[in-house]
Write an enzyme that holds these catalytic residues in place. Sequence first.
Site, PDB file in Angstrom:
ATOM      1  N   ASP A  63       0.846  -1.195   0.000  1.00  0.00           N
ATOM      2  CA  ASP A  63       0.000   0.000   0.000  1.00  0.00           C
ATOM      3  C   ASP A  63       0.878   1.240   0.000  1.00  0.00           C
ATOM      4  O   ASP A  63       2.086   1.165   0.272  1.00  0.00           O
ATOM      5  CB  ASP A  63      -0.935   0.007   1.205  1.00  0.00           C
ATOM      6  CG  ASP A  63      -2.224   0.779   0.933  1.00  0.00           C
ATOM      7  OD1 ASP A  63      -2.257   1.581  -0.024  1.00  0.00           O
ATOM      8  OD2 ASP A  63      -3.195   0.577   1.682  1.00  0.00           O
ATOM      9  N   ASP A  91      -3.019  -3.008  -2.739  1.00  0.00           N
ATOM     10  CA  ASP A  91      -4.000  -2.021  -2.299  1.00  0.00           C
ATOM     11  C   ASP A  91      -3.589  -0.653  -2.833  1.00  0.00           C
ATOM     12  O   ASP A  91      -2.514  -0.486  -3.404  1.00  0.00           O
ATOM     13  CB  ASP A  91      -4.074  -2.000  -0.771  1.00  0.00           C
ATOM     14  CG  ASP A  91      -5.450  -1.569  -0.266  1.00  0.00           C
ATOM     15  OD1 ASP A  91      -6.190  -0.927  -1.030  1.00  0.00           O
ATOM     16  OD2 ASP A  91      -5.776  -1.870   0.894  1.00  0.00           O
TER      17      ASP A  91
END
Length: 848
Positions: free
Chosen positions: A619, A690
Site C-alpha cells: 500500500d 492495495d
Amino acid sequence: MSEYQGRGQRRSYGTLDESLDRPGSSTAEKRDEPRAKVFKGQSEASTSGQSSGAVVAREPSLVSSRREGGPVQERQHLDRYDIVRTRPADIVSKQGKEGEPISLQSNFFRLQTKPEWRIVHYHVDFEPELENIRVRMGILSNHANILGAGYVFDGKQLFTNKKLEKDSTVLCGQSKMGTDYKISIKCVGIVSNAEPRFLQVLNLILRRSMKGLKLELVGRNLFDPDAKIPIRDHQMELWPGYETSIRQHEKDIMLCAEITHKVMRTETVYEILKRCSNNPSRHQDEFRSNVLDLVVLTDYNNKTYRINDVDFAQSPKSTFSCKGKDVSFIEYYLTKYNIRIRDHNQPLLISKNKDKAQKTNASELVVLIPELCRVTGLTESMRSNFQLMRAMSDHTRMNPDRRIDRLRRFNNRLQNTADSVKVLNDWNMKLDENLTNVQGRIIAPQKIVFNKSKCSSGESADWTRYFRDQRLLTTPSEGIDRWAVIAPERNSFDLKTLLDSLFRAASGMGLKIRSPHVIKIQDDRTGSYVRAMDNCVDMDPKLILCLVPNNNVERYSSIKKRGCIDRAVPTQVVTIKTSKNRGLMSIATKIAIQLNCKLGYTPWMIELPLSGLMTIGFDIAKSTRDRRKAYGALVASMDLQKNSTYFSTVSECSAFDVLANNLWPMIAKALRQYQREHQKLPARILFYRDGVSSGSLKQLFEYEVKDIVEKLDIEYKRANSGPPMLAYIVVTKSSNTRFFTNGRNPPPGTVVDNIVTLPERYDFYLVSQIARQGTVSPTSYNVLYSNIRLSPDQIQKLTYKMCHLYYNWSGTTRVPAVCQYAKKLATLVGTHLHAIPQNALEKKFYYL
C-alpha cells in the site's frame, strides 16, 4: 497520536490507532470559470437551442474542439469508464462452490431492455465547417424526429438506439443566424458493451434521467440541498445524495445506487484567511498550509475544485481575457452572477487539473475568489472531534433496513418522475422496481491457533474472549527483559497501575514480562523524552515504552523517529486517559500483545493448508510534509505454516505516479529474506495490491503486473528453482456495492462471485468483518494475474483466512492482514517519520 487510550472516569490507558484498526474527490471538469490573464483565458461560447428529447453530452471525453491559438484535443475521461479485460484466459469459471448458501439483496437495479436493443454510433460532419459545438448541437436537435427521441451528441459523435435506414444520411439545417448547413451522418457501427463508450453513453442517459429529480450536481454526484441536514454547533451541513453508475454486469445492464452525503461547511475560505491574518509575520504560509489540497464548492455554479496554490500577487482587481477584452474579476462576477465581491484585496486561489496537465502538457488553471468558496469535507481535527463525528453518524451511518428503504424511495422517485421516465422510454429502457437478488456463500468460521490449543473464531469472527486463558502462539523464551519505561515523575502512580495490570494480563497469556528499567523525567516536554531515550542506549534496550499525558503530534513523531530512524528500537507510546476501571485489564491485554509483536513474535495463527506460501501486501501513503512524495510499504509473510513470521520494507515514491517504481526491489528483498530462512524460494506467492484507483487499473495491468512476472521468472531461474506460481490481486475497499440479508448485514465470511461481478474480470466480493453499526462494506478482489493453480474456492478461502491475522485487533479486518500492516507502516512513515526506518526492524511489528 498515542497507541493506547481509554474512555470513562478512572485513569487508564488506550490507543488512538485503535479506531483506525477496527474493521468497520472529485476531479475538476472543464470549467466555465475565469482564467487569469497570465493563464490564457478562454472566450465563452455562444449557445443554441436544444430539443428536450436529446441528451447533449457535457463530457469533454467525446469532444475534439478548437480553441484560441489552434486545435486542442480535450481531456479524455474514458478512464472512468474504461473496461480493462483482466480475466485470465484459462479461467473457465470464477465461481466457487463450497460454503453455506445465503440469499442476499444488493443495491443494484436491473435495466430492462429488449433483446435487440443496441447503441448505434454515427460520425457527423457539417458543411461548411462549423467549430462551435453548441451551435452544432442546436442545429442537429431540429432533426430529433429522424434521429429518434433519445440520442447523445457531442458535436462530432452521435449515439442513438435507432438504426437509420441508410449508412450515410444527409440532412439540411440552419443556424439562428440564418446560415445553411449540410449535415452528413455516417454510420460507424454498433457499440459493443465491452467498449468504454458503451458505459459512457449509459451513464450520460442516467445523468439525464436524474435531472428530473431536481438534484444538484456537486463534483460527480447528485445531492439534494433542499433536504440538507444542518449541524449548527459545528458550522456545517450534510447534503444527502446518490452515487450512481450503470455498467454491464455478468448477465444484465445494472444500475448501482449508493446513498451518500456531502459535508458542506458553512465556513468560507475567506474566513480561514481572516483567522490566519491574526499572525501577520506568517499569515501567508499559515494560510497556504490550511487551504492547499482542500476541495471547495462555489455556490454560483455548484462545482467543486481542489485548491493547488494561492496567488498573493493578484487580487479580484486583476484582469483576465474574456470575449476579447480585459475584465477584472470584480466586473466578471457582478456581470455574470450578480455577485459583489466585498474584499478587493484578498488573494486568488488556483485550481489546477493535474490529470489534464499530465495528458496534454498544458497547464489550464482555474482562478477562484476565497469569499465565494465554501469548504467541503472534514479536517483531521474534525475527525478527532468525538461529538462532531457522533452527530454526523446519526445521519450517515444507516442500518441495512434504513438503507434499503432509502434505495426503494430513490427508485420510486425515478419511476414516478415524468421527465425521468421519458428519458428512459426514449431509449427503450425500463428500470426494475426491485433490488437485485444474488446468491452468496458463507465460508465456515476459521480455527484460531494458540500455543497449545485451537478455538473457533465463531459466527461473529471475534476471539477476544479467549485471551484470558489461552497462551500466545510464540513469545520470547526469556520473556520481555531488558526493556525501559519513560514516564513523568508526577505520573508515578499511573505508571505503577499500568505495570501491575500489564504483568497480570501477560501472565494469563503465557508471556513473561520482567520489571523494566524505569526512567523518571521532570516534565512532559518532547526534548525530555528524547534525551531519556538517548540515556537508555547504555543498557541496549529491546523495547522502550513511553507514558505520555496526552496526544501531542510533535512528541509522538519525535519518539517514533528516535526509535525507528536513529536507534532501531521498537517503541510503545501509551497515553494516560480517563477510563472505567473494568476496561483496564482489556487495554493491558492489548498492550501486552503489542509488546510481544514489536519484538517479532506472533500471538496467534490460523490453520493453513498450504506450505511454501508467501502472502504479500502493498500500500501507499502520501507524505504530509512534502506533497510530491509518498511512501510505499510492503509486508510479506515467511511461510506461516512453519515459522509464522513477517518481513517489512519501505520505499519512497512519487505521489503522482500510479505505478510503484520501487516495487520490484522490495519484493526481491522479501524473497531473499524468505530464502535465508527456508533455504529456498516460496512455491506460491499471493500478492495483494492495495491503493489502486479504478482509473489506474489499465496501467497496473499492462506495466506493473508484467514487470513483476518477468522479474520473478529471472529470479527463480537464477536460484535454480521451479517456475514461480503467482496470484496478483487488486484489493478495493471503496466499492459502492452493498449486500443485505433479511434487512440485516450478511455475516463474516460471505462471498459473492456472480450476477453483480464483472464479466471481464476474475473478481469476487468478500464480507470479512462484522459491522455492529451501519451497513457493512464488502471488499472487492480482482485477480489480475494467476498461475497459482488454486481454484476460486481456494483463493476465496485463503483471502478470508488472511483477514484473521491483524494483531492489533482480535477479530477479522476488511482486508488481508498484510494489506492492513502495509497501510499502517506506510502511514507511520508518511505522517511521522518522513524517512526510511532502519533495516534492523524489518522482522518486527514496530509499526503497530
